[in-house]
Design an enzyme around this catalytic site. Structure first.
Site, PDB file in Angstrom:
ATOM      1  N   CYS A  69       0.840  -1.206   0.000  1.00  0.00           N
ATOM      2  CA  CYS A  69       0.000   0.000   0.000  1.00  0.00           C
ATOM      3  C   CYS A  69       0.877   1.259   0.000  1.00  0.00           C
ATOM      4  CB  CYS A  69      -0.862   0.048   1.249  1.00  0.00           C
ATOM      5  SG  CYS A  69      -2.094  -1.252   1.367  1.00  0.00           S
ATOM      6  N   GLU A  71       0.621   3.906   1.811  1.00  0.00           N
ATOM      7  CA  GLU A  71       0.974   4.404   3.149  1.00  0.00           C
ATOM      8  C   GLU A  71       2.263   3.754   3.642  1.00  0.00           C
ATOM      9  OE1 GLU A  71      -1.907   3.309   2.073  1.00  0.00           O
ATOM     10  OE2 GLU A  71      -3.605   4.126   3.186  1.00  0.00           O
ATOM     11  N   CYS A 111      -1.719  -1.285   7.382  1.00  0.00           N
ATOM     12  CA  CYS A 111      -1.123   0.059   7.377  1.00  0.00           C
ATOM     13  C   CYS A 111      -1.346   0.756   8.717  1.00  0.00           C
ATOM     14  CB  CYS A 111      -1.708   0.909   6.247  1.00  0.00           C
ATOM     15  SG  CYS A 111      -1.059   0.431   4.629  1.00  0.00           S
TER      16      CYS A 111
HETATM   17  N1  THU Z   1      -4.321   0.404  -1.153  1.00  0.00           N
HETATM   18  C1  THU Z   1      -3.463   1.339  -0.654  1.00  0.00           C
HETATM   19  O1  THU Z   1      -2.405   1.613  -1.235  1.00  0.00           O
HETATM   20  N2  THU Z   1      -3.803   1.956   0.492  1.00  0.00           N
HETATM   21  C2  THU Z   1      -4.982   1.763   1.169  1.00  0.00           C
HETATM   22  O2  THU Z   1      -5.206   2.392   2.187  1.00  0.00           O
HETATM   23  C3  THU Z   1      -5.947   0.789   0.669  1.00  0.00           C
HETATM   24  C4  THU Z   1      -5.557   0.020  -0.522  1.00  0.00           C
HETATM   25  C5  THU Z   1      -3.979  -0.227  -2.439  1.00  0.00           C
HETATM   26  C6  THU Z   1      -3.687  -1.692  -2.397  1.00  0.00           C
HETATM   27  C7  THU Z   1      -3.962  -2.081  -3.822  1.00  0.00           C
HETATM   28  O3  THU Z   1      -2.819  -1.779  -4.606  1.00  0.00           O
HETATM   29  C8  THU Z   1      -5.084  -1.154  -4.255  1.00  0.00           C
HETATM   30  O4  THU Z   1      -5.066  -0.076  -3.324  1.00  0.00           O
HETATM   31  C9  THU Z   1      -6.452  -1.777  -4.297  1.00  0.00           C
HETATM   32  O5  THU Z   1      -6.768  -2.368  -3.112  1.00  0.00           O
END
Ligand code: THU
Length: 158
Positions: A69, A71, A111
């Site tokens: 993610c 974050e 996260c």
């Molecule tokens: N994702 C994030 O980067 N941060 C979040 O808080 C929620 C989800 C990403 C993970 C994945 O690459 C995409 O969003 C879809 O879930």
């Protein structure tokens, strides 16, 4: 009793200049998202106590669980390059196929765990800005996002 205080801001002019700047940086970070599987871009920007801003975006992988993610990309970069520098704030934005999401997105559980541990080692609560087109949710302490959280075994056994 568990009470969570947060602001829901629909008038962006109520945000401070540094907050607007941090949000812009998170939006810029969306450009680096590698999300060919979800087609959902996430950007995060972290403001450190030394005024340094570091950013990250979600990085996916064909072996799905290997992705990370936005974050955590930003927080781990901050931890690796500015060890021991406390965090002042993090801004999080997301963009689907129709552009920036209307509503803010909220960080996933993994996260939150990472956000909280960096707050603990920084020994200072930090601000979280979850940003959508229509509103910003602002919370002033990462621990509010993860009540009854796991603490590492060494601390818990004291
Ligand atoms: N994702 C994030 O980067 N941060 C979040 O808080 C929620 C989800 C990403 C993970 C994945 O690459 C995409 O969003 C879809 O879930």
């Amino acid at each position: 009793m568990l009470t969570i205080h947060y602001d829901e801001i629909t008038d962006f002019s109520q945000l401070e200049d540094w907050e607007l700047d941090l949000i812009e940086k998170a939006k810029e970070a969306l450009k680096g998202s590698y999300s060919p599987y979800s087609h959902f871009k996430v950007g995060a920007s972290v403001l450190l106590e030394n005024n340094q801003i570091v950013t990250g975006s979600n990085q996916e992988n064909g072996a799905y669980p290997s992705g990370l993610c936005a974050e955590r990309v930003a927080l781990f970069y901050a931890g690796a390059n500015f060890p021991g520098v406390p965090i002042r704030a993090i801004a999080i934005v997301a963009s689907g196929e129709d552009g920036l999401t209307q509503n803010p997105i909220s960080p996933c559980g993994a996260c939150r765990q990472v956000m909280l541990e960096y707050q603990t080692i920084g020994a200072k609560p930090y601000r979280i800005l979850m940003v959508g087109k229509s509103k910003v949710i602002r919370i002033d302490d990462a621990s509010l996002l993860l009540p009854f959280s796991f603490t590492n075994v060494r601390d818990a056994s004291k």
